[in-house]
Every structure is written in C-alpha cells, then in structure tokens.
Design a protein around this motif. Sequence first.
Motif, short mmCIF file in Angstrom:
data_model
loop_
_atom_site.label_atom_id
_atom_site.label_comp_id
_atom_site.label_asym_id
_atom_site.label_seq_id
_atom_site.Cartn_x
_atom_site.Cartn_y
_atom_site.Cartn_z
N ILE A 31 122.60 -24.08 40.10
CA ILE A 31 124.04 -23.78 40.40
C ILE A 31 123.72 -22.90 41.73
O ILE A 31 124.62 -21.98 42.14
N ASN A 32 122.65 -23.08 42.21
CA ASN A 32 122.16 -21.89 43.34
C ASN A 32 122.59 -22.51 44.71
O ASN A 32 122.23 -21.92 45.81
N SER A 33 123.13 -23.82 44.87
CA SER A 33 123.51 -24.48 45.92
C SER A 33 124.89 -23.96 46.48
O SER A 33 125.01 -24.47 47.72
N GLY A 34 125.65 -23.33 45.82
CA GLY A 34 126.83 -22.93 46.35
C GLY A 34 128.01 -24.03 46.24
O GLY A 34 128.97 -23.97 46.57
N THR A 35 127.53 -25.30 45.86
CA THR A 35 128.37 -26.55 45.66
C THR A 35 128.91 -26.78 44.03
O THR A 35 129.54 -27.60 43.82
N THR A 41 133.72 -36.16 49.36
CA THR A 41 133.09 -35.34 49.29
C THR A 41 133.95 -34.06 48.45
O THR A 41 134.93 -33.74 48.85
N ARG A 42 133.35 -33.63 47.36
CA ARG A 42 134.02 -32.32 46.70
C ARG A 42 133.69 -31.02 47.34
O ARG A 42 134.41 -30.12 47.52
N ALA A 43 132.52 -30.82 47.75
CA ALA A 43 131.92 -29.59 48.10
C ALA A 43 130.75 -29.78 49.28
O ALA A 43 130.07 -30.43 48.74
N THR A 44 130.51 -28.85 50.11
CA THR A 44 129.48 -28.90 50.84
C THR A 44 128.88 -27.29 50.75
O THR A 44 129.48 -26.37 50.43
N GLU A 45 127.57 -27.21 51.11
CA GLU A 45 127.05 -25.99 51.24
C GLU A 45 127.68 -25.09 52.33
O GLU A 45 128.17 -25.68 53.41
N GLY A 46 127.86 -23.73 51.82
CA GLY A 46 128.51 -23.01 52.64
C GLY A 46 130.21 -22.90 52.37
O GLY A 46 130.97 -22.14 52.89
N GLY A 47 130.60 -23.89 51.76
CA GLY A 47 132.11 -24.10 51.22
C GLY A 47 132.27 -23.42 50.17
O GLY A 47 131.85 -22.38 49.64
N THR A 48 133.41 -23.60 49.30
CA THR A 48 133.95 -22.97 48.36
C THR A 48 133.76 -23.74 47.03
O THR A 48 134.27 -23.27 45.99
N GLY A 49 132.75 -24.52 46.98
CA GLY A 49 132.41 -25.35 45.90
C GLY A 49 132.10 -24.62 44.39
O GLY A 49 132.38 -25.06 43.19
N ALA A 50 131.64 -23.42 44.43
CA ALA A 50 131.19 -22.32 43.43
C ALA A 50 132.41 -21.80 42.83
O ALA A 50 132.14 -21.07 41.84
N ALA A 51 133.38 -21.57 43.56
CA ALA A 51 134.64 -20.75 43.28
C ALA A 51 135.49 -21.63 42.53
O ALA A 51 135.64 -22.92 42.86
N LYS A 52 136.13 -21.12 41.48
CA LYS A 52 137.39 -21.77 40.77
C LYS A 52 138.49 -21.67 41.46
O LYS A 52 139.41 -20.85 40.96
N THR A 53 138.67 -22.37 42.59
CA THR A 53 139.89 -22.20 43.48
C THR A 53 140.62 -23.26 43.84
O THR A 53 140.15 -24.43 43.56
N ALA A 54 142.11 -23.24 43.61
CA ALA A 54 142.89 -24.23 43.73
C ALA A 54 142.57 -25.45 44.67
O ALA A 54 142.81 -26.68 44.55
N GLY A 55 142.25 -25.01 45.86
CA GLY A 55 142.22 -26.12 46.94
C GLY A 55 141.03 -26.96 46.59
O GLY A 55 141.09 -28.28 47.01
N ASN A 56 139.69 -26.38 45.80
CA ASN A 56 138.75 -27.63 45.40
C ASN A 56 139.31 -28.63 44.63
O ASN A 56 139.07 -29.97 44.65
N TYR A 57 140.31 -28.45 43.86
CA TYR A 57 140.77 -29.19 42.87
C TYR A 57 141.90 -30.37 43.57
O TYR A 57 142.00 -31.54 43.62
#
Length: 355
Positions: free
Chosen positions: A250-254, A184-200
């Motif tokens: 893009i409204n899911s936050g992921t 999983t890359r991102a889940t609702e409530g997480g940081t998927g919509a942010a361009k932050t290093a940890g996601n990558y």
Amino acid sequence: MKTSLAIPVEATTSSRLPKTDFSNLVFGKTISDHMFVADYKNGEWTDLRIEPYAPLVLSPANATLHYGQSIFEGLKAYKNDKGEVLVFRADANWSRMNESAERMCMPAIPEDIFMEGMIQLLELDKGWVPDAKGSSLYIRPFMFATDDYIGVKPSDTYKFIIFTCPVGNYYSKPVSVKVETQFTRATEGGTGAAKTAGNYAASLYPAQKAQKSGYDQLLWTDGKSHSKIEESGTMNVMFKINGTLITAPINSGTILKGITRNSVLQLAKDWGQPVEERFLTVSELETALKDGTLEEAFGTGTAATIAHIERINVNGTDYILPTKSSDAFSNKVLAELDGIKYGTIADPHDWIIKI
C-alpha cells in the motif's frame, strides 16, 4: 458506549421500518430512517444534527458537481445473539477518511464528530440492523464540497453526512475476474489511495466492458507497464501461491488501504501464515494458473468481506481455480472475521465497538 456530544435529533414521523422486507435486501437500495449531518464553514464543523433521511437541495453551481471534491467511507454494524449492535473497526475508517480528506484538500473530521455522530445515529436506528446471519447494516459516511462557485479551487464549505442501509451479501457466489491491461485505475502521484468519487467514476467504463463479457470485476494492473496486479474494482485482492499469501503493498499511492485487507493480514500473522506484501506480476499469475500452484485467489473489502474468485482471465485465456476446501485460508479467515463481527468468538485486537 457512552457519548458526550449533545446532538439534536429530529425523529421521523413516518418510519419505513415496518414496511421493509429484510428477507429480500438488495445491496444499497434500502435506506434507514435517519442521517447524521454536519456543516463546515468559517473553519469549523457546526450545526451537528440527526434528521430524517431526505433528498438534499443543491445549487446547480455546487462545486462538487463540477470539480469532484467528494470522499466517502464504508463500514458495517452487526447484531449479536443478545441483540446488541457491534461496529467493526470504525476508528480505522475515521483515520482513512481523514487521509482522503487531506489528499482532496478537504477539512479533517474530528474523531468525536465522526464517532459520536455514527453512534447516536445507530442508537436511534438500531431496529434497522438485520438479525439474519450474513446480513448487516452498511454505514456510509461521506463529505462533499458545498460552495456555489464556478472556479477550480478547493471549496470553503463542506457537508458531512452519515446514513445507513440494511444489506445482505454483496456477492452471492464466487466471482469471475479479468486482468485489465489497457485501462488504468490509478497511477503513482494520483489519487488511487484516496477513497474519492472520481476514482470510481473512472473505473466504470472498463468495468462495464468486462461485465458485458461475463466477468464480475477487473484485476487492475499498474498504469506504467500493466505488468503488476494492483487491486480489484471493489476490493483489494490476495493470492495464495505455494503456501504463501501475496497481496499488493500500500506504499505506492495507487492502492486503497483496505481495512478488511489489514484485518486479514493481521490474522494471517497471528496464525503464522507466510505473507508477502509485494506486487504479483501478470506473468507470475499466469504461470501459477498454468502449473496449478495458485491455490486460492480472493478479494477483501467491507462490502464483500471475502469474495472467492473462481475464474481469472489472463491475456484472453480463462483459468478455473480449484474448489476451496473448508480448511482453505480464505474460508478460515472469513469464518474468523464473521465470528468477531457477530460476537460469537473473542475479539483479540479490540476491533469491535459495542453500541
């Protein structure tokens, strides 16, 4: 473009420009001469300056190294036939960076600091913008925590830097992708919509597994059911099925609010192209691949602009997509975006800043 901030400049005494081979650019490997730097302390951005690009000195207790408060952006500058430098949609990058900053408990960057720091840096390093079609100057603004403190809390101090690098095409040919239904890359409530290093960082292991199997990227699915297509590793993704362009909302936050994605959707609207901003299910994708109703699939992003997808793996089966005609939507929108970016056609939405 006129600037109003007086930003001190320390120019390099040994430019690398004369030794740079612009005919052999590896994406992200060649860095321009200077960088813009600003420090955040005592509740304000201070000490704005442009200085030679150089390594940073960090304490082993630096908060970012331990707790990951780091965000970034990516945008590009181009050179037109008159030798003028054109920057594509920098205001959208500034806005998105501040959205990432809010999610990561980091301070907002004032528009004048972001824009004028970038503009004055580009004015100084104008010679680093490539002339060749297909090439550009990649601009990397980023911010990270600078507290020297071991403890889980938002930092009180930060550093904002912009540096640039001349680049060629990110993908030299159409890409192969695999639908990912385990990781999983991102889940609702997480940081998927942010361009932050940890996601990558979290995406590297599954992406590496896919690359070892012969795929360039993954098509990420939702973290709850793995039944809905979200985005690809370095880009948003779009599918044209039965004449309709489909892309994840893009409204899911992921989903990252891609600026190229937004640009493509605006042009589609201008042209009367039917669009559905909704999740395409894995089963829908598989059916469209089997019955031939999937006309096109492509990624959208700053690095790749438009990345044509030629092969999709779903549930262990590879499907080859039809060759794109010159009038295919993806080719048409790529030509339009390139024309706007290089200044060869009109810019009806005022996306370009001329330096």
